[in-house]
Write a protein that holds these residues in place. Structure first.
Motif, PDB file in Angstrom:
ATOM      1  N   SER A 118       4.797  11.195 -32.790  1.00 53.17           N
ATOM      2  CA  SER A 118       3.478  10.726 -33.187  1.00 53.17           C
ATOM      3  C   SER A 118       2.386  11.432 -32.396  1.00 53.17           C
ATOM      4  CB  SER A 118       3.391   9.220 -32.975  1.00 53.17           C
ATOM      5  OG  SER A 118       2.140   8.770 -33.347  1.00 53.17           O
ATOM      6  N   GLU A 120      -1.003  10.573 -32.009  1.00 50.39           N
ATOM      7  CA  GLU A 120      -1.845   9.759 -31.148  1.00 50.39           C
ATOM      8  C   GLU A 120      -1.007   8.657 -30.523  1.00 50.39           C
ATOM      9  OE1 GLU A 120      -5.231   8.451 -34.048  1.00 50.39           O
ATOM     10  OE2 GLU A 120      -3.251   7.940 -34.792  1.00 50.39           O
ATOM     11  N   LEU A 122      -2.473   6.148 -28.806  1.00 44.98           N
ATOM     12  CA  LEU A 122      -3.290   4.929 -28.809  1.00 44.98           C
ATOM     13  C   LEU A 122      -2.871   4.049 -27.645  1.00 44.98           C
ATOM     14  CD1 LEU A 122      -3.411   4.212 -32.673  1.00 44.98           C
ATOM     15  CD2 LEU A 122      -5.183   5.267 -31.266  1.00 44.98           C
ATOM     16  N   ASN A 123      -2.520   2.786 -27.946  1.00 41.00           N
ATOM     17  CA  ASN A 123      -2.088   1.945 -26.826  1.00 41.00           C
ATOM     18  C   ASN A 123      -0.603   1.602 -26.915  1.00 41.00           C
ATOM     19  OD1 ASN A 123      -2.528   0.463 -29.069  1.00 41.00           O
ATOM     20  ND2 ASN A 123      -3.720  -1.154 -28.098  1.00 41.00           N
ATOM     21  N   TYR A 124       0.138   2.399 -27.661  1.00 43.50           N
ATOM     22  CA  TYR A 124       1.567   2.137 -27.805  1.00 43.50           C
ATOM     23  C   TYR A 124       2.345   2.485 -26.542  1.00 43.50           C
ATOM     24  CZ  TYR A 124       1.125   0.994 -32.746  1.00 43.50           C
ATOM     25  OH  TYR A 124       0.810   0.375 -33.928  1.00 43.50           O
ATOM     26  N   ASP A 195      -5.418  -4.956 -20.493  1.00 48.87           N
ATOM     27  CA  ASP A 195      -6.369  -5.008 -21.602  1.00 48.87           C
ATOM     28  C   ASP A 195      -6.409  -6.431 -22.162  1.00 48.87           C
ATOM     29  OD1 ASP A 195      -7.927  -4.674 -23.797  1.00 48.87           O
ATOM     30  OD2 ASP A 195      -6.558  -3.349 -24.883  1.00 48.87           O
ATOM     31  N   SER A 199     -10.427  -3.138 -24.577  1.00 46.12           N
ATOM     32  CA  SER A 199     -10.184  -1.775 -25.054  1.00 46.12           C
ATOM     33  C   SER A 199      -9.544  -1.786 -26.438  1.00 46.12           C
ATOM     34  CB  SER A 199      -9.230  -1.037 -24.108  1.00 46.12           C
ATOM     35  OG  SER A 199      -9.714  -1.095 -22.790  1.00 46.12           O
ATOM     36  N   ILE A 201      -8.543  -2.035 -30.302  1.00 46.04           N
ATOM     37  CA  ILE A 201      -9.273  -1.668 -31.520  1.00 46.04           C
ATOM     38  C   ILE A 201      -9.884  -2.940 -32.098  1.00 46.04           C
ATOM     39  CG2 ILE A 201      -8.984  -0.796 -33.894  1.00 46.04           C
ATOM     40  CD1 ILE A 201      -6.563   0.854 -32.749  1.00 46.04           C
ATOM     41  N   ARG A 268      -5.700  -7.245 -36.495  1.00 49.65           N
ATOM     42  CA  ARG A 268      -6.728  -6.551 -37.265  1.00 49.65           C
ATOM     43  C   ARG A 268      -7.407  -7.549 -38.172  1.00 49.65           C
ATOM     44  NH1 ARG A 268      -6.798  -0.604 -38.275  1.00 49.65           N
ATOM     45  NH2 ARG A 268      -5.440   0.145 -36.632  1.00 49.65           N
ATOM     46  N   LYS A 443      -5.359   1.348 -43.059  1.00 51.14           N
ATOM     47  CA  LYS A 443      -3.992   1.108 -42.571  1.00 51.14           C
ATOM     48  C   LYS A 443      -3.396  -0.144 -43.233  1.00 51.14           C
ATOM     49  CE  LYS A 443      -1.426   1.511 -38.291  1.00 51.14           C
ATOM     50  NZ  LYS A 443      -1.344   1.485 -36.843  1.00 51.14           N
ATOM     51  N   GLN A 506       2.022   4.690 -41.491  1.00 51.39           N
ATOM     52  CA  GLN A 506       1.654   5.103 -40.124  1.00 51.39           C
ATOM     53  C   GLN A 506       2.530   4.405 -39.092  1.00 51.39           C
ATOM     54  OE1 GLN A 506      -2.532   5.253 -39.076  1.00 51.39           O
ATOM     55  NE2 GLN A 506      -3.085   5.184 -41.224  1.00 51.39           N
ATOM     56  N   ARG A 508       5.110   3.602 -36.253  1.00 56.32           N
ATOM     57  CA  ARG A 508       5.708   4.311 -35.123  1.00 56.32           C
ATOM     58  C   ARG A 508       7.215   4.322 -35.298  1.00 56.32           C
ATOM     59  NH1 ARG A 508       1.337   6.280 -32.092  1.00 56.32           N
ATOM     60  NH2 ARG A 508      -0.043   5.648 -33.766  1.00 56.32           N
TER      61      ARG A 508
END
Ligand code: GLC
Length: 554
Positions: A118, A120, A122-124, A195, A199, A201, A268, A443, A506, A508
Motif C-alpha cells: 500500500s 499510503e 495513513l494511520n494503519y 491520537d 489527528s 480523518i 466515518r 471510499k 481500498q 489493506r
C-alpha cells in the motif's frame, strides 16, 4: 519496527519516564493460579447493591483462571494450537506476531496493518484500541496475557495525559483511538504519541475505546484470574473516569448515549450519529463489566449505584424501542402520529412513511434485530453487525431476542453473510441518499467499506454469538467460508459487493484484526470455554417489565 516520523506539535507526546511500563508492572503481584476453564459465567455469590438490582458477576465468578505464562519472548509458535493442523492457523499466528509493537522492549499492542504494497500508510501503522481487542483475545486464549496487561497499562497512562484538539480540552476519561511508538535509534529512546481524534480523518471521537478498554480488562481478569490488575488504584480510577464521561447528567431524555458520527468502528460519516446501536451495546457491556470489577469503597460504591440505575433504564429502552421483528414492524407501519402526553404509543413520533421499502422484504417471519438508531422521528432501520453481536454477548438482548437475532442471520444468510462473513451493516445506501448521508465519500460507495462492506474481523463476534446461542454450526460454516479466501487473499481488511465476493477497493492487506479475528473464532469454536472471557450471562434483575412485542416469546 516503525520509522521515526516527525510528530505534529498538536499530538499528545509522552516521552518521559512516566511512561515506563515496568514501573507499574513491578507493582503488580503475580498470580499463578491453576487453570480452571469455565464456560459458566455466573457468580458463586451474588452481590447485592442499591435498590433491587443485583448483578450476577462478582470477582469470584471471574476466577476461571489459567496459569499465567509469560511467553512473549518465545519464538513464533502455534504449539498450543495443536488442535488444528490447518495451515492457515500457523500462517495467521506468524502474521499476528509480526504485527507486535514494542515499547522499551516490551510488547504493548499490535499494528493495524502491515501492508507493504500500500502506498499510503495513513494511520494503519498505529495500535488501535478497538483493533487490538481480537489480538488481545487471541493472546489470552493462547495463554499469553502479558501483552494484554502491558496494553491495558499503557493506554491507561495515555488516558491520564492532557488531551487537546485545537484549543479544546477533552474530557479526562477519554481513551485514545490509537497510539504509535516512535523509536529514536540515536537517542535510544522510545516515545509514544496518542491520537484521541485530533489527528484522525474527520477528527472523529473514539467513543468505543473506553468501553473496549473496560471489556478487555474484564477479559484479562476472567482469563487469568489475576484480580490484582483490575484492583490497582490506577485501573479503578481509569474505569471511574471513563464512566464519569458517559454517566454524567445532561439534557438527555433517554438513557442511551448521544454520539457524533464516526464514533466507533465506523469512523466515518455514515449517518450513525445520534444513538448508534454499536455504542449502546458496548456501553451496556462495559457498564456490566465495570460493575463486576469496581471495588465497593466509597467512590466505587457511588459508581456502582449509578451503573445499576443506568443499566436498568438502558436495557428497558433498548429492548423496547430498538427491537424490531415482524410484529413490531407491523405495529410501526400502523402508527398514529402527533400523539401528545404519556399515553402516546408512538413515543418518538416516527412517521410510518419514513420506513424504507427494503425493510418490509428483509424482515422474515422468524427473527428480529436491534435497529441502528432511535431518536425523535428517526429510526435507522439498518442492521449492524457489531451492535447485534455485542447485544447477544452482553445479554443486552434477552434470550428470546438473542435467538431471534441468530434466526434472522440464518434467514438472511445471503444478504448478511454472503460469500465472506460478515456485512458490517445492511443494506448499503446509494445514490442521492449516499450523497446526503456520507457527504459523497468515495471510499464508502455502496457495498464497500463501512457502507455494506464485508469485514473478516467480524468473524469472531459472529462465532462468539453463535456459540453463546447454542448454534456452533453457524460458526463452523462461516469459518469454513472465510478459510477458502482469507490467506489466499492476504487477510484483507474488507470485501466489497452484495455478496462480499471482491477484495475491497481500498482494503489493506495483512490487516491485523482480520488475522486475529480468524484465530479467535477458531480457538473459541475449538474450546467454547474461551467464550467466558467475552460473554456475560443474562441478569434476571434487569429484564424489562413490559414486553412490546409478543413475538419475542414465540
Ligand atoms: C479504519 C476503520 C477503523 C479501524 C482502523 C484501523 O479506520 O474504520 O474501524 O479501527 O481502520 O484498522
Amino acid at each position: 519496527m516503525e520509522s521515526l516520523r516527525r510528530v505534529e506539535s498538536r499530538c499528545s507526546v509522552a516521552d518521559t519516564d512516566d511512561f515506563d511500563l515496568s514501573r507499574m508492572l513491578d507493582k503488580q503481584p503475580r498470580l499463578n493460579i491453576e487453570r480452571k476453564r469455565s464456560f459458566d459465567d455466573r457468580s458463586l455469590s451474588e452481590l447485592s447493591i442499591s435498590g433491587n438490582f443485583r448483578h450476577t458477576e462478582s470477582y469470584e465468578s471471574m476466577l476461571s483462571p489459567m496459569a499465567t505464562r509469560s511467553v512473549l519472548d518465545t519464538p513464533a509458535s502455534s504449539s498450543k494450537n495443536v488442535f488444528d493442523p490447518h495451515p492457515i492457523v500457523f500462517e495467521a499466528w506468524e502474521s499476528l506476531r509480526k504485527s507486535l509493537v514494542f515499547f522499551r522492549g516490551q510488547p504493548v499492542g499490535t499494528i493495524a496493518a502491515i501492508d507493504h504494497s500500500s502506498e499510503e500508510v495513513l494511520n494503519y501503522d498505529q495500535v488501535f484500541v478497538r483493533d487490538f481487542v481480537p489480538s488481545a483475545l487471541a493472546f489470552l486464549m493462547n495463554g499469553e496475557p502479558e501483552i494484554v496487561k502491558n496494553f491495558l497499562l499503557k493506554t491507561l497512562q495515555l488516558q491520564s495525559g492532557e488531551k487537546k484538539i485545537d484549543r479544546f480540552k477533552l474530557g479526562e476519561g477519554a481513551m485514545p483511538a490509537s497510539f504509535k511508538v516512535l523509536h529514536d535509534p540515536r537517542r535510544k529512546k522510545d516515545t509514544i504519541i496518542a491520537d484521541f481524534g485530533e489527528s484522525a480523518i474527520g477528527r472523529v471521537a473514539p467513543v468505543d475505546s473506553g468501553f473496549w478498554w473496560i471489556i478487555l480488562l474484564r477479559a484479562y481478569t476472567k482469563s487469568t484470574g489475576d484480580l490484582s490488575l483490575a484492583e490497582t488504584p490506577e485501573c479503578q480510577k481509569g474505569m471511574r473516569l471513563i464512566l464519569s464521561l458517559c454517566l454524567s447528567e445532561g439534557f438527555d431524555t433517554f438513557p442511551t448515549l448521544l454520539c457524533a458520527d464516526g464514533c466507533s468502528m465506523i469512523d466515518r460519516r455514515m449517518g450513525i450519529y445520534g444513538y448508534p446501536i454499536e455504542i449502546q451495546a458496548l456501553f451496556f457491556m462495559s457498564l456490566r463489566c465495570a460493575l463486576s470489577m469496581l471495588k465497593s469503597d466509597a467512590q466505587g460504591k457511588e459508581f456502582m449505584e449509578r451503573i445499576a440505575r443506568r443499566l436498568h433504564a438502558l436495557s428497558y429502552h433498548m429492548r423496547s424501542y430498538f427491537w424490531l421483528d415482524f410484529q413490531q414492524l407491523n405495529d410501526i407501519y400502523r402508527y398514529k402520529t402527533e400523539e401528545y402526553s404519556h399515553t402516546a404509543v408512538n413515543k418518538f413520533n416516527v412517521i410510518p412513511d419514513s420506513i424504507p421499502e427494503w425493510v418490509f422484504d428483509f424482515m422474515p417471519m422468524r427473527g428480529g434485530y436491534f435497529i441502528g438508531n432511535v431518536s425523535p422521528a428517526r429510526m435507522d432501520f439498518r442492521w449492524f453487525a457489531v451492535g447485534n453481536c455485542v447485544a447477544i454477548l452482553s445479554s443486552l438482548a434477552t434470550p428470546e431476542q438473542s435467538v431471534a437475532i441468530m434466526d434472522l442471520i440464518e434467514e438472511r444468510w445471503e444478504e448478511l453473510v454472503g460469500e465472506m462473513p460478515l456485512k458490517i451493516c445492511y443494506p448499503a445506501i446509494e445514490s442521492h441518499e449516499w450523497r446526503i448521508v456520507t457527504g459523497c465519500d468515495p471510499k464508502n460507495t455502496r457495498w464497500s467499506y463501512h457502507n455494506g462492506g464485508s469485514w473478516p474481523v467480524l468473524l469472531w463476534l459472529l462465532t462468539a454469538a453463535s456459540i453463546k446461542t447454542g448454534r456452533p454450526q453457524i460458526a463452523r460454516r462461516v469459518i469454513e467460508l472465510a478459510e477458502t479466501r482469507l490467506l489466499k487473499d492476504g487477510w484483507p481488511e474488507y470485501y466489497d459487493g452484495k455478496l462480499g465476493r471482491y477484495i475491497g477497493k481500498q482494503a489493506r492487506k495483512f490487516q491485523t484484526w482480520s488475522i486475529a479475528g480468524y484465530l479467535v473464532a477458531k480457538m473459541m469454536l475449538e474450546d467454547p470455554s474461551n467464550l467466558g472471557m467475552i460473554s456475560l450471562e443474562e441478569d434476571k434483575a434487569i429484564r424489562p417489565v413490559i414486553k412490546r412485542s409478543v413475538s419475542w416469546t414465540c
